[in-house]
Enzyme design. Structure first.
Site, mmCIF file in Angstrom:
data_model
loop_
_atom_site.group_PDB
_atom_site.id
_atom_site.type_symbol
_atom_site.label_atom_id
_atom_site.label_comp_id
_atom_site.label_asym_id
_atom_site.label_seq_id
_atom_site.Cartn_x
_atom_site.Cartn_y
_atom_site.Cartn_z
ATOM 1 N N ARG A 152 0.850 -1.186 0.000
ATOM 2 C CA ARG A 152 0.000 0.000 0.000
ATOM 3 C C ARG A 152 0.892 1.244 0.000
ATOM 4 O O ARG A 152 2.014 1.216 0.514
ATOM 5 C CB ARG A 152 -0.900 0.019 1.233
ATOM 6 C CG ARG A 152 -1.808 -1.207 1.374
ATOM 7 C CD ARG A 152 -2.551 -1.180 2.690
ATOM 8 N NE ARG A 152 -3.447 -2.319 2.854
ATOM 9 C CZ ARG A 152 -3.107 -3.476 3.423
ATOM 10 N NH1 ARG A 152 -1.873 -3.643 3.892
ATOM 11 N NH2 ARG A 152 -3.971 -4.460 3.531
ATOM 12 N N LYS A 176 -2.014 -2.820 8.111
ATOM 13 C CA LYS A 176 -3.158 -2.563 8.975
ATOM 14 C C LYS A 176 -3.038 -3.344 10.274
ATOM 15 O O LYS A 176 -2.569 -4.476 10.289
ATOM 16 C CB LYS A 176 -4.450 -2.942 8.246
ATOM 17 C CG LYS A 176 -4.735 -2.064 7.029
ATOM 18 C CD LYS A 176 -6.051 -2.434 6.379
ATOM 19 C CE LYS A 176 -6.367 -1.493 5.211
ATOM 20 N NZ LYS A 176 -7.656 -1.815 4.566
ATOM 21 N N HIS A 246 -3.354 2.377 -5.633
ATOM 22 C CA HIS A 246 -4.075 1.133 -5.376
ATOM 23 C C HIS A 246 -4.249 0.337 -6.658
ATOM 24 O O HIS A 246 -4.259 -0.898 -6.644
ATOM 25 C CB HIS A 246 -5.440 1.412 -4.748
ATOM 26 C CG HIS A 246 -6.187 0.176 -4.377
ATOM 27 N ND1 HIS A 246 -5.786 -0.639 -3.345
ATOM 28 C CD2 HIS A 246 -7.279 -0.419 -4.925
ATOM 29 C CE1 HIS A 246 -6.605 -1.678 -3.259
ATOM 30 N NE2 HIS A 246 -7.521 -1.560 -4.206
ATOM 31 N N ARG A 249 -1.129 -1.535 -7.165
ATOM 32 C CA ARG A 249 -1.140 -2.687 -6.250
ATOM 33 C C ARG A 249 -2.001 -3.812 -6.831
ATOM 34 O O ARG A 249 -1.619 -4.982 -6.801
ATOM 35 C CB ARG A 249 -1.681 -2.214 -4.902
ATOM 36 C CG ARG A 249 -1.989 -3.305 -3.865
ATOM 37 C CD ARG A 249 -2.381 -2.593 -2.562
ATOM 38 N NE ARG A 249 -3.100 -3.426 -1.612
ATOM 39 C CZ ARG A 249 -2.523 -4.201 -0.694
ATOM 40 N NH1 ARG A 249 -1.194 -4.285 -0.652
ATOM 41 N NH2 ARG A 249 -3.241 -4.901 0.155
ATOM 42 N N HIS A 272 -3.142 -9.265 3.351
ATOM 43 C CA HIS A 272 -4.552 -9.400 3.707
ATOM 44 C C HIS A 272 -4.711 -10.432 4.824
ATOM 45 O O HIS A 272 -4.123 -11.510 4.761
ATOM 46 C CB HIS A 272 -5.378 -9.853 2.506
ATOM 47 C CG HIS A 272 -5.523 -8.801 1.450
ATOM 48 N ND1 HIS A 272 -5.743 -9.092 0.122
ATOM 49 C CD2 HIS A 272 -5.482 -7.454 1.532
ATOM 50 C CE1 HIS A 272 -5.832 -7.965 -0.564
ATOM 51 N NE2 HIS A 272 -5.682 -6.965 0.267
ATOM 52 N N TYR A 281 -9.762 -8.310 -4.550
ATOM 53 C CA TYR A 281 -8.785 -7.432 -5.173
ATOM 54 C C TYR A 281 -8.119 -8.062 -6.389
ATOM 55 O O TYR A 281 -7.370 -7.403 -7.091
ATOM 56 C CB TYR A 281 -7.691 -7.048 -4.164
ATOM 57 C CG TYR A 281 -8.097 -5.958 -3.214
ATOM 58 C CD1 TYR A 281 -7.588 -4.675 -3.340
ATOM 59 C CD2 TYR A 281 -8.990 -6.205 -2.173
ATOM 60 C CE1 TYR A 281 -7.961 -3.666 -2.467
ATOM 61 C CE2 TYR A 281 -9.370 -5.215 -1.292
ATOM 62 C CZ TYR A 281 -8.850 -3.944 -1.447
ATOM 63 O OH TYR A 281 -9.219 -2.949 -0.578
#
Length: 300
Positions: A152, A176, A246, A249, A272, A281
């Protein structure tokens, strides 16, 4: 501080300290819960009397305001988390949010570059870096690393010099939930990063640089918005489809799948927590699907 403020403060501490969510996610969740509490206030409903009907009424109001499905899904997730916390902390008698259903997410996928267009974009960045301008060297290295790793943009700009191992060709990033992962990259990205560290970064270093891997024009840590601007500009120069970080990515994930990588590997690369997220995605190309079918099915 009023009762609402006390509740929000407590929920914010829970998100930060116990759930270990990023500051951005905490702000978003608090904003979502604030919207719910304002809705209850308009209805004359106390928090202790919150029920599924009130939750659904709030969600319908969000839909009528034109919220996207992705935003609605996040708001439902925030409110579910809030209700669970509120029940455990005594603000609610039961977890009323457990039965609140989230809208199905949009299946819209971001634009992606083909392999040749991605190569053209990076070739353009390298050619511009031939003038040895430190900003051009930075842009080349940043785009090469973004495409090579699929990280990211927030993870890219959050990386420090010590997070890069040019010998092993890996970069450590924090994603994250403050989860760290180590992602490999190839020779072209390694060459670009080495050039940036050797000839570009030393010329931009300033008092506010710290250990940041990528720097802005004034010497501070690179801002994600700058990366977005660079990518928009270079896609125009290269004559390829315009896209955001994005999208780059997503291009990485698509090309990994088309090249034979499995979803689990792509999941690890992208960071993820759920394979279901990776499936949203990424998409399997018809050619890849046909090849896999032909190889695996006994009567293909």
């Amino acid at each position: 501080m009023d009762a609402t403020g006390t509740v929000l403060e407590g929920f914010g501490r829970h998100l930060s300290l116990q759930r270990n969510l990023s500051a951005h996610t905490v702000r978003a969740y608090l904003g979502d819960v604030t919207s719910l509490l304002e809705h209850l206030d308009e209805r004359g409903t106390a928090l202790a009397d919150l029920d599924l009907t009130a939750l659904r009424s709030w969600l319908v109001g969000q839909q009528r305001r034109g919220m996207s499905r992705a935003t609605l899904a996040r708001r439902v997730a925030a409110v579910r988390t809030f209700c669970t916390w509120a029940a455990r902390s005594g603000h609610l008698s039961s977890d009323v949010g457990a039965r609140l259903r989230s809208p199905r997410p949009d299946r819209h996928l971001p634009a992606v570059l083909g392999v040749e267009d991605a190569a053209g974009l990076l070739r353009t960045a390298e050619e511009l870096a031939g003038d040895d301008d430190p900003l051009h060297l930075r842009d080349w290295a940043a785009l090469e690393l973004l495409y090579a790793t699929g990280v990211r943009v927030s993870e890219l700009v959050g990386a420090d010099v010590t997070d890069v191992d040019l010998g092993e060709r890996t970069v450590r990033v924090t994603g994250k939930g403050d989860k760290e992962r180590v992602v490999p990259f190839g020779v072209p990205a390694g060459r670009a990063v080495a050039a940036w560290l050797d000839r570009g970064r030393p010329r931009l270093v300033g008092p506010g640089s710290g250990a940041a891997l990528f720097l802005g024009a004034r010497g501070g840590r690179l801002d994600p918005r700058t990366v977005r601007g660079v990518l928009h500009r270079l896609t125009a120069v290269a004559g390829v489809h315009d896209l955001a970080p994005h999208g780059l990515r997503h291009s990485t994930a698509t090309h990994l799948l088309a090249g034979g990588s499995d979803l689990r590997t792509v999941q690890e690369v992208l960071g993820h927590s759920s394979l279901a997220t990776t499936q949203r995605y990424t998409h399997v190309t018809p050619e890849r699907l046909r090849a896999a079918y032909t190889q695996a099915h006994p009567r293909a």
